[in-house]
Design an enzyme around this catalytic site. Sequence first.
Site, PDB file in Angstrom:
ATOM      1  CD  GLU A  54      14.409  25.408  29.476  1.00  0.00           C
ATOM      2  OE1 GLU A  54      14.847  25.404  30.802  1.00  0.00           O
ATOM      3  OE2 GLU A  54      13.649  24.684  28.922  1.00  0.00           O
ATOM      4  CG  ASN A  58      17.735  28.609  34.256  1.00  0.00           C
ATOM      5  OD1 ASN A  58      17.168  27.710  34.884  1.00  0.00           O
ATOM      6  ND2 ASN A  58      18.744  28.391  33.372  1.00  0.00           N
ATOM      7  NE  ARG A 111      13.293  24.177  38.751  1.00  0.00           N
ATOM      8  CZ  ARG A 111      12.298  24.206  38.028  1.00  0.00           C
ATOM      9  NH1 ARG A 111      12.427  24.184  36.728  1.00  0.00           N
ATOM     10  NH2 ARG A 111      11.113  24.663  38.488  1.00  0.00           N
TER      11      ARG A 111
HETATM   12  N1  LIG Z   1      20.240  33.045  36.207  1.00  0.00           N
HETATM   13  C1  LIG Z   1      20.783  32.272  37.120  1.00  0.00           C
HETATM   14  N2  LIG Z   1      20.967  32.535  38.442  1.00  0.00           N
HETATM   15  C2  LIG Z   1      21.610  31.828  39.146  1.00  0.00           C
HETATM   16  N3  LIG Z   1      21.726  30.543  38.885  1.00  0.00           N
HETATM   17  C3  LIG Z   1      21.426  30.089  37.690  1.00  0.00           C
HETATM   18  C4  LIG Z   1      20.954  30.908  36.886  1.00  0.00           C
HETATM   19  N4  LIG Z   1      20.788  30.148  35.688  1.00  0.00           N
HETATM   20  C5  LIG Z   1      21.358  28.745  35.762  1.00  0.00           C
HETATM   21  N5  LIG Z   1      21.830  28.805  37.166  1.00  0.00           N
HETATM   22  C6  LIG Z   1      22.379  27.862  37.896  1.00  0.00           C
HETATM   23  O1  LIG Z   1      22.682  26.647  36.820  1.00  0.00           O
HETATM   24  C7  LIG Z   1      22.156  25.503  37.090  1.00  0.00           C
HETATM   25  C8  LIG Z   1      21.792  24.843  35.637  1.00  0.00           C
HETATM   26  O2  LIG Z   1      20.635  25.433  35.002  1.00  0.00           O
HETATM   27  P1  LIG Z   1      19.870  24.870  34.130  1.00  0.00           P
HETATM   28  O3  LIG Z   1      18.719  25.560  33.552  1.00  0.00           O
HETATM   29  O4  LIG Z   1      20.491  23.876  32.960  1.00  0.00           O
HETATM   30  O5  LIG Z   1      19.145  23.506  34.948  1.00  0.00           O
HETATM   31  P2  LIG Z   1      18.046  23.820  36.140  1.00  0.00           P
HETATM   32  O6  LIG Z   1      17.406  25.024  36.140  1.00  0.00           O
HETATM   33  O7  LIG Z   1      18.457  23.327  37.517  1.00  0.00           O
HETATM   34  O8  LIG Z   1      17.057  22.548  35.735  1.00  0.00           O
HETATM   35  P3  LIG Z   1      15.852  22.619  34.531  1.00  0.00           P
HETATM   36  O9  LIG Z   1      16.368  23.988  33.619  1.00  0.00           O
HETATM   37  O10 LIG Z   1      15.938  21.268  33.891  1.00  0.00           O
HETATM   38  O11 LIG Z   1      14.799  22.981  35.157  1.00  0.00           O
HETATM   39  C9  LIG Z   1      20.928  25.766  37.899  1.00  0.00           C
HETATM   40  O12 LIG Z   1      20.644  24.621  38.842  1.00  0.00           O
HETATM   41  C10 LIG Z   1      21.363  26.876  38.704  1.00  0.00           C
HETATM   42  O13 LIG Z   1      22.236  26.593  40.083  1.00  0.00           O
HETATM   43 MG   LIG Z   2      16.780  25.885  34.222  1.00  0.00          MG
END
Ligand SMILES: Nc1ncnc2c1ncn2[C@@H]1O[C@H](COP(=O)(O)OP(=O)(O)OP(=O)(O)O)[C@@H](O)[C@H]1O
Ligand SMILES: [Mg+2]
Lengths: 154, 155
Positions: A54, A58, A111
């Site tokens: 995860e 990200n 997502r």
């Molecule tokens: N490394 C990162 N750089 C920039 N933004 C991030 C990063 N990690 C998380 N985010 C932000 O935090 C939000 C939530 O992250 P999370 O992993 O919980 O959900 P997601 O990635 O959007 O969906 P999923 O993990 O279910 O595919 C993301 O939509 C993004 O906007």
């Molecule tokens: Mg994610």
Amino acid sequence: MSENPDKKIINFMNMEFLSVPENVALSRVVVASFAAQLDMTLNDMEELKVATSEAVSNCIIHGYNNQPIGKVWISVSLYSSRLEITIKDEGVGIEDIDKAMEPAFSTDPERMGLGFVFMKSFMDDVEVVSEVGKGTSVKLIKNLPPVKPQAGNR
Amino acid sequence: MATAFSRHRMSIYEFICENALKGFKFALSKQWQGIIALVGGAQLRVSAHLKGSTLLVEVAGEFDMTLTEEFRTTVDSYLDTGMAKFLLIDLSKVTFIDSSGLGAILGRYKKIQGLKGKIVLVGPHSQVKRILNVSGINTIIGIYEDKKSALNHLG
Ligand SMILES: Nc1ncnc2c1ncn2[C@@H]1O[C@H](COP(=O)(O)OP(=O)(O)OP(=O)(O)O)[C@@H](O)[C@H]1O
Ligand SMILES: [Mg+2]
């Protein structure tokens, strides 16, 4: 942010790689292999893999906008009572960390906002440091059970 | 052997092929499997076939962000052309899943709701099943042990 009370490092490992999807599998396998030296259950190992997957996904998806343009760093440190995995990128950064960590919050309509849900439910602590335009660092912490004295030594 | 035939209703040809392949894979060392996986091509990770208006999709391997694109385009090519509105996703060969895989499944779920169809998941391993349960996806999509009961549910 909680200070690590346990300063005595037992082992550590660092890796650095390009933000391409294939490296997500690579990183979770490396972290799991590192953790294999601990007395972990299969479930714990599986959870560690998901949490790592995860955080690294990200970095690639959000941090670098799905482009093979940046570096991702992972460092794993083993202390006697905890395992720390830090996943870092120099991507776009997060504007509102509290909001980003809310269940089902995502800036991407395709997502589900499950990444942080998994990280939080599978690890004992998740610490996020981020600055817009500078990057994001996510520290995953797993507390380890105290080492039991060996039966034969009594 | 006899039970394997009747349970999966395999043709003898399919049965021989599958077992020959199993034997072949087993004979390969881990290292060579890794190299073959890296070279790619040898492994089919998303396969689909149509049975009436039901699309049977089998996903194999690690269902993370490297697989979502292929999964989406394969499934949507049937849903968007009206060829299918029922979807059975066989997860029995999935060894790992994370939020990317779950998101891809959920995206198809939404699409199928629009088509007034149905979607079911089949045969996840215990580790994969745990992730499905933690995500809550099990409360909106039915998960079945075997294809037969899943197909019954699709009606
Ligand atoms: N490394 C990162 N750089 C920039 N933004 C991030 C990063 N990690 C998380 N985010 C932000 O935090 C939000 C939530 O992250 P999370 O992993 O919980 O959900 P997601 O990635 O959007 O969906 P999923 O993990 O279910 O595919 C993301 O939509 C993004 O906007
Ligand atoms: Mg994610």
